[in-house]
Each structure stands twice: as structure tokens, then as C-alpha cells.
Design an enzyme around this catalytic site. Structure first.
Site, short mmCIF file in Angstrom:
data_model
loop_
_atom_site.label_atom_id
_atom_site.label_comp_id
_atom_site.label_asym_id
_atom_site.label_seq_id
_atom_site.Cartn_x
_atom_site.Cartn_y
_atom_site.Cartn_z
N SER A 184 84.87 54.08 -0.98
CA SER A 184 86.23 54.89 -0.64
C SER A 184 87.33 54.20 -1.57
O SER A 184 88.43 54.55 -1.55
CB SER A 184 86.61 54.43 0.72
OG SER A 184 87.11 52.95 0.84
N GLU A 203 80.52 47.62 5.45
CA GLU A 203 81.56 47.57 4.52
C GLU A 203 81.33 47.35 3.17
O GLU A 203 81.75 48.03 2.13
CB GLU A 203 82.53 46.57 4.76
CG GLU A 203 83.54 47.05 6.36
CD GLU A 203 84.26 48.10 6.37
OE1 GLU A 203 84.54 48.75 5.39
OE2 GLU A 203 84.48 48.48 7.34
N HIS A 249 89.30 56.01 3.39
CA HIS A 249 88.35 55.01 3.74
C HIS A 249 87.46 55.25 5.09
O HIS A 249 86.11 55.20 4.79
CB HIS A 249 88.98 53.50 4.17
CG HIS A 249 87.84 52.57 4.60
ND1 HIS A 249 86.92 52.03 3.74
CD2 HIS A 249 87.64 51.93 5.64
CE1 HIS A 249 86.23 51.16 4.36
NE2 HIS A 249 86.72 51.08 5.39
N HIS A 298 83.20 55.93 5.94
CA HIS A 298 82.04 55.47 6.90
C HIS A 298 81.76 56.93 7.43
O HIS A 298 80.41 56.92 7.71
CB HIS A 298 83.05 54.98 8.23
CG HIS A 298 83.46 53.59 7.73
ND1 HIS A 298 82.29 52.70 7.79
CD2 HIS A 298 84.45 52.88 7.63
CE1 HIS A 298 82.84 51.33 7.79
NE2 HIS A 298 84.47 51.78 7.58
N1 NLE Z 1 89.47 48.96 -0.48
C1 NLE Z 1 89.03 50.01 0.37
C2 NLE Z 1 89.81 51.34 0.07
O1 NLE Z 1 90.61 51.18 -1.18
O2 NLE Z 1 89.38 52.57 0.22
C3 NLE Z 1 89.34 49.91 1.75
C4 NLE Z 1 88.52 48.67 2.39
C5 NLE Z 1 89.06 48.69 3.95
C6 NLE Z 1 88.26 47.36 4.45
FE FE2 Z 2 85.62 50.20 7.23
#
Ligand code: NLE
Ligand code: FE2
Length: 303
Positions: free
Chosen positions: A241, A222, A177, A182
Site C-alpha cells: 500500500s 504486514e 492501506h 489487505h
Molecule cells: N506504510 C503503509 C502505507 O503507507 O500505506 C501503511 C502501514 C500500516 C502498518
Molecule cells: Fe495493516
């Protein structure tokens, strides 16, 4: 723009609220959740090897001091396979569902699929390109510390890998993630500016304002989407992500609502799977302007 130190001086002093003067004064040990204490419904709960590894990696984050190199991790073959599976899947969806800025930034990162990129190397890339740094952390930080970090252009990142049994979605942050969601976007000056504005507004903010800012962060950095050629394209790291969530968002069934940081924002859902509501920006330019005006109005409003 304005730096964190000058904003600190304008913020009303409060005895109860500690305003950090530098990133050293931001605590990276106050975990709100996740980390290495896995809940019963975590896919790694019965996997002793996985849990031991999370503890080891968490301790690396806990003992890290600002200015030190981030320890390099030798990821296991299982972890590398998870990383590769996620990247391979996401690459199918990025051209359709990610915003233009992300596509450019992703190309710039040139991620290897043979190994998991090291936080230290990504931090150096960020420092060179945009002046941001990565600081390792064991899990989800307390929102005040996390947001304060953004004011000092510091992004707190986990270093452990999600469990291999559920690569397409995890409710918690993990290294995939951070790296996929990011890091590329922080190379983009406008997204970095969005994050910085939220961080500046968090310095000295009341508890109530911290929760509001956390929601602003949540619905932009996010889970934000931006309108491009009439379609909502993902830029939020939580969409980008997850190859489950990016398809869900791209399918267009969730509600879209234009972001208004001045209004009361809906409750965030951390644990109930894909988001049912995404907030839109008309463009990045527009979003930066909106958040800059909003952020500079905050210290006065919470006085
Ligand atoms: N749902 C995201 C993932 O599976 O990469 C992560 C989110 C974190 C806030
Ligand atoms: Fe994050």
C-alpha cells in the site's frame, strides 16, 4: 479447517485472560495508537479541517455494532485525488514487485479511481468470496483484540484517508492501506488462512505470546515477501500500500531472512520509515503449513 469456537474450547482457561466466544465479544474501542489524536510530527497536525474529519470518521467506527452496515462515507475531492495518485503510482510497480497472488487478487477488486471504495462493499465482496468481514475501527487496535478478530475472520479496518501532503508513505494504517494492502489479499484463500491461523493462536494467549504473535503477523501479513522465480515479491500489506516502500523493497537493499515463527523475532519498527528487514516465505503453501503447525502448538506452549 478448524473454527474459532472449537479452538477456544481447547485453550487453557485463565482468570485474567478473556477469551471471546464470538466477534461481538471482541472490543473494537481499545486503541493502541493513531486514531484521531494526531502527534506533533503527523503531516496533518496543523490542518484543522483534516483533524475534525478524523474525529468524525473515528466516531463512526467507535459507534459501529457487529451486524450493522458500515456507514458509507462521501470522500472529498482531495481524498479521492490522494486515492487516485496512490493507485496510479502503485500500478507502475505492482507488475515488477508484487507477488503473483496479489496481481490476480488486485484485478479481481477492479477498484475505481473516481471514488474511494466503501468498506461495506468490500466487506460484502469478502463475505461472498472467502467468508471474511470488515469491521470499522477508529485507529490501531490493541493487538489482542486485533488478532482475536482474525480468529473470527474479521478484519478491523480504519476508514479515514492519510493526509494529502504525504501520499507515498504513512506509518499508520488508513483506508488506502486497508483497501489496497489487505482486501485483495484476503480474497486469496492462503493469505486468509495465514491470518486465520495467527488469530486462532491468539485466543487465550499470554501477554508475552500476544507480542510474539504480533511480530509473526507483522513479518507476514504486514511486511511479508514470498520467493517467486528466485526473487522476493511483496505480499505484505504495508509494502503493497506504499509506493515508497514497494520501491524500497523492490530495490533489494534490505536484508532478507527466512521466517522462523519459533525463533525470537526482531523488534518491529513502526515509526522509523521503511523496513530494513523483510522475512521471506518459500511459497504460500509452505507459509500456511509452517504457520498452521506453529499456531496449533501455541495454546499448549502457553499453558
Ligand atoms: N506504510 C503503509 C502505507 O503507507 O500505506 C501503511 C502501514 C500500516 C502498518
Ligand atoms: Fe495493516
Amino acid at each position: 479447517g478448524e473454527d474459532a469456537a472449537s479452538r477456544t474450547d481447547q485453550t487453557p482457561q485463565s482468570e485474567a485472560i478473556k477469551i471471546p466466544r464470538s466477534i461481538e465479544e471482541v472490543d473494537n474501542g481499545s486503541l493502541l495508537g493513531f486514531g484521531d489524536d494526531l502527534a506533533e510530527d503527523h503531516p496533518g497536525y496543523l490542518d484543522e479541517e483534516y483533524k475534525a474529519r478524523r474525529v468524525m470518521i473515528g466516531n463512526l467506527g467507535r459507534s459501529h455494532k457487529v451486524g450493522q452496515e458500515i456507514p458509507r462515507l462521501q470522500y472529498t475531492d482531495t481524498e479521492i485525488a490522494t486515492w487516485k495518485e496512490i493507485l496510479d503510482s502503485l500500478e507502475e510497480f505492482f507488475p515488477r514487485f508484487a507477488c503473483k497472488e496479489y496481481l490476480d487478487a488486485y484485478a479481481l477488486c477492479d477498484f475505481s479511481k473516481e471514488e474511494v471504495p466503501q468498506l461495506q462493499d468490500m466487506s460484502e465482496l469478502l463475505q461472498k468470496q472467502s467468508g471474511w468481514s470488515i469491521r470499522p475501527v477508529a485507529g490501531l487496535l490493541h493487538p489482542r483484540d486485533f488478532l482475536n478478530g482474525l480468529a473470527f475472520k474479521t478484519f478491523h479496518s480504519t476508514q479515514y484517508m492519510r493526509h494529502h501532503s504525504k501520499p507515498m508513505y504513512t506509518p499508520e494504517p488508513d483506508v488506502c492501506h486497508e483497501l489496497i494492502g489487505h482486501v485483495p489479499m484476503l480474497l486469496n484463500p492462503q493469505y486468509a488462512q495465514l491470518a486465520h491461523e495467527i488469530g486462532l493462536a491468539s485466543l487465550g494467549a499470554s501477554e508475552k505470546d500476544i507480542w510474539h504473535l504480533t511480530k509473526v503477523y507483522w513479518y507476514t501479513i504486514e511486511f511479508g515477501v514470498v520467493m517467486q522465480e528466485g526473487e522476493a515479491k511483496a505480499f505484505g500489506a504495508g509494502i503493497i500500500s506504499s509506493y515508497g516502500e514497494i520501491q524500497h523493497q523492490g530495490a533489494g537493499k534490505a536484508t532478507l531472512q527466512k521466517l522462523d515463527p519459533y525463533s525470537k523475532l526482531p523488534k518491529m519498527s513502526y515509526k522509523d520509515g521503511y523496513q530494513q528487514l523483510y522475512m521471506t516465505l518459500d511459497s504460500f503453501e509452505d507459509g500456511v503449513k509452517l504457520l498452521r503447525n506453529f499456531a496449533s502448538s501455541r495454546p499448549k506452549s502457553c499453558a
